[in-house]
Design an enzyme around this catalytic site. Sequence first.
Site, PDB file in Angstrom:
ATOM      1  N   LYS A 124      -1.656  -2.519   8.054  1.00 13.23           N
ATOM      2  CA  LYS A 124      -2.791  -2.070   8.859  1.00 13.23           C
ATOM      3  C   LYS A 124      -2.771  -2.739  10.226  1.00 13.23           C
ATOM      4  O   LYS A 124      -2.391  -3.894  10.368  1.00 13.23           O
ATOM      5  CB  LYS A 124      -4.109  -2.379   8.137  1.00 13.23           C
ATOM      6  CG  LYS A 124      -4.356  -1.515   6.906  1.00 13.23           C
ATOM      7  CD  LYS A 124      -5.727  -1.799   6.319  1.00 13.23           C
ATOM      8  CE  LYS A 124      -6.045  -0.868   5.157  1.00 13.23           C
ATOM      9  NZ  LYS A 124      -7.390  -1.131   4.588  1.00 13.23           N
ATOM     10  N   ARG A 138       0.861  -1.175   0.000  1.00 15.25           N
ATOM     11  CA  ARG A 138       0.000   0.000   0.000  1.00 15.25           C
ATOM     12  C   ARG A 138       0.901   1.229   0.000  1.00 15.25           C
ATOM     13  O   ARG A 138       2.027   1.184   0.490  1.00 15.25           O
ATOM     14  CB  ARG A 138      -0.899   0.019   1.237  1.00 15.25           C
ATOM     15  CG  ARG A 138      -1.792  -1.219   1.399  1.00 15.25           C
ATOM     16  CD  ARG A 138      -2.552  -1.137   2.716  1.00 15.25           C
ATOM     17  NE  ARG A 138      -3.461  -2.267   2.898  1.00 15.25           N
ATOM     18  CZ  ARG A 138      -3.135  -3.392   3.534  1.00 15.25           C
ATOM     19  NH1 ARG A 138      -1.925  -3.517   4.064  1.00 15.25           N
ATOM     20  NH2 ARG A 138      -4.002  -4.375   3.649  1.00 15.25           N
ATOM     21  N   HIS A 196      -3.677  -9.173   3.896  1.00 13.33           N
ATOM     22  CA  HIS A 196      -5.106  -9.173   4.179  1.00 13.33           C
ATOM     23  C   HIS A 196      -5.388  -9.962   5.455  1.00 13.33           C
ATOM     24  O   HIS A 196      -4.816 -11.032   5.668  1.00 13.33           O
ATOM     25  CB  HIS A 196      -5.887  -9.812   3.020  1.00 13.33           C
ATOM     26  CG  HIS A 196      -6.014  -8.915   1.832  1.00 13.33           C
ATOM     27  ND1 HIS A 196      -6.322  -9.376   0.572  1.00 13.33           N
ATOM     28  CD2 HIS A 196      -5.881  -7.565   1.703  1.00 13.33           C
ATOM     29  CE1 HIS A 196      -6.371  -8.364  -0.272  1.00 13.33           C
ATOM     30  NE2 HIS A 196      -6.109  -7.263   0.390  1.00 13.33           N
ATOM     31  N   HIS A 246      -3.016   2.936  -5.898  1.00  6.71           N
ATOM     32  CA  HIS A 246      -3.562   1.680  -5.384  1.00  6.71           C
ATOM     33  C   HIS A 246      -3.830   0.683  -6.511  1.00  6.71           C
ATOM     34  O   HIS A 246      -3.828  -0.526  -6.286  1.00  6.71           O
ATOM     35  CB  HIS A 246      -4.848   1.942  -4.595  1.00  6.71           C
ATOM     36  CG  HIS A 246      -5.130   0.895  -3.560  1.00  6.71           C
ATOM     37  ND1 HIS A 246      -4.293   0.666  -2.485  1.00  6.71           N
ATOM     38  CD2 HIS A 246      -6.138  -0.006  -3.440  1.00  6.71           C
ATOM     39  CE1 HIS A 246      -4.790  -0.305  -1.738  1.00  6.71           C
ATOM     40  NE2 HIS A 246      -5.896  -0.724  -2.304  1.00  6.71           N
ATOM     41  N   TYR A 285      -9.937 -11.112  -5.992  1.00  3.81           N
ATOM     42  CA  TYR A 285      -9.034 -11.090  -7.136  1.00  3.81           C
ATOM     43  C   TYR A 285      -9.284 -12.244  -8.101  1.00  3.81           C
ATOM     44  O   TYR A 285      -8.872 -12.180  -9.255  1.00  3.81           O
ATOM     45  CB  TYR A 285      -7.581 -11.072  -6.672  1.00  3.81           C
ATOM     46  CG  TYR A 285      -7.207  -9.744  -6.084  1.00  3.81           C
ATOM     47  CD1 TYR A 285      -6.993  -8.634  -6.898  1.00  3.81           C
ATOM     48  CD2 TYR A 285      -7.119  -9.564  -4.707  1.00  3.81           C
ATOM     49  CE1 TYR A 285      -6.693  -7.399  -6.366  1.00  3.81           C
ATOM     50  CE2 TYR A 285      -6.818  -8.333  -4.163  1.00  3.81           C
ATOM     51  CZ  TYR A 285      -6.603  -7.252  -5.000  1.00  3.81           C
ATOM     52  OH  TYR A 285      -6.311  -6.022  -4.469  1.00  3.81           O
TER      53      TYR A 285
END
Length: 296
Positions: A174, A151, A268, A242, A277
Amino acid sequence: MSTALIERWRAHLAHDRRRSVHTVRAYMATAERLLAFLEQHRGEQVDAATLGRLEQADLRAFLTSRRMDGIGNLTAARELSAVRGFLKFAGGQDARVPQLKGPRVKRGLPRPISPDEAMALAGDIAETAREGWIGARDWAVLLLLYGAGLRIGEAVGLTGDVLPLADTLRVTGKRNKTRIVPLLPQVRAAIETYLAACPYPPERDAPLFRGARGGPLSPALIRRAVQGARGRLGLSDRTTPHALRHSFATHLLGRGADLRSLQELLGHASLSSTQIYTQVDAAHLLDIYRSAHPRA
């Protein structure tokens, strides 16, 4: 309005849940809107005990008022999710949160760009930079997005403690979760070229990628550079930083990567975030079929 409750909610999100500044701000705003609405709707001061007595009708009335503010399905769904989290926090272990089905949100597919477009984008940005070392910096950052699936916040958040570079890179994503991603030779070379040209020596606890004056590189600068390059190259509006990460994932999946490995590479939390995806790849193949098959 219970300002003490709001402040405890903020501290819980920031410190216990380790949410981003943006998420904390959004969730606090939702809680403040809910409390303000309930005080007017119920005609009484709202505290934790009041929140524990809420019914479906109260939440439905709140969402209706937000709809009247003009929000769409996606925002309404996020608002309801934030409300549920706030009510669970306010009620503690014995929290009773009214069950209310949220609006149906059609989940859009990520839109990857082709390898040629990705390289053309990065090359144009590097060539048009006002200084050579800034061009090398932007080239390295964009290669991290496309070549390692980072990211943009993860890329600009790297510090000098990743040096010396090796075949892998430890990335903090994250919720402060770390993961290891492979570092392609081309990506490693791009970072090393930038470091050799950068006028600010790398420091262990300082940002790896520097702004023009030596401070941390802002993601907004990269986004603006991408916006300018896609205009010069005639690329679509979907060409964003992104989108390079989406392209990384889609191209790996198309070349046989399994979902579990892809989940780890992307950082993730759940496999469901990665499974989208497979739809992207199928959509890409269908586009090729339709454009190439004589009977399509």
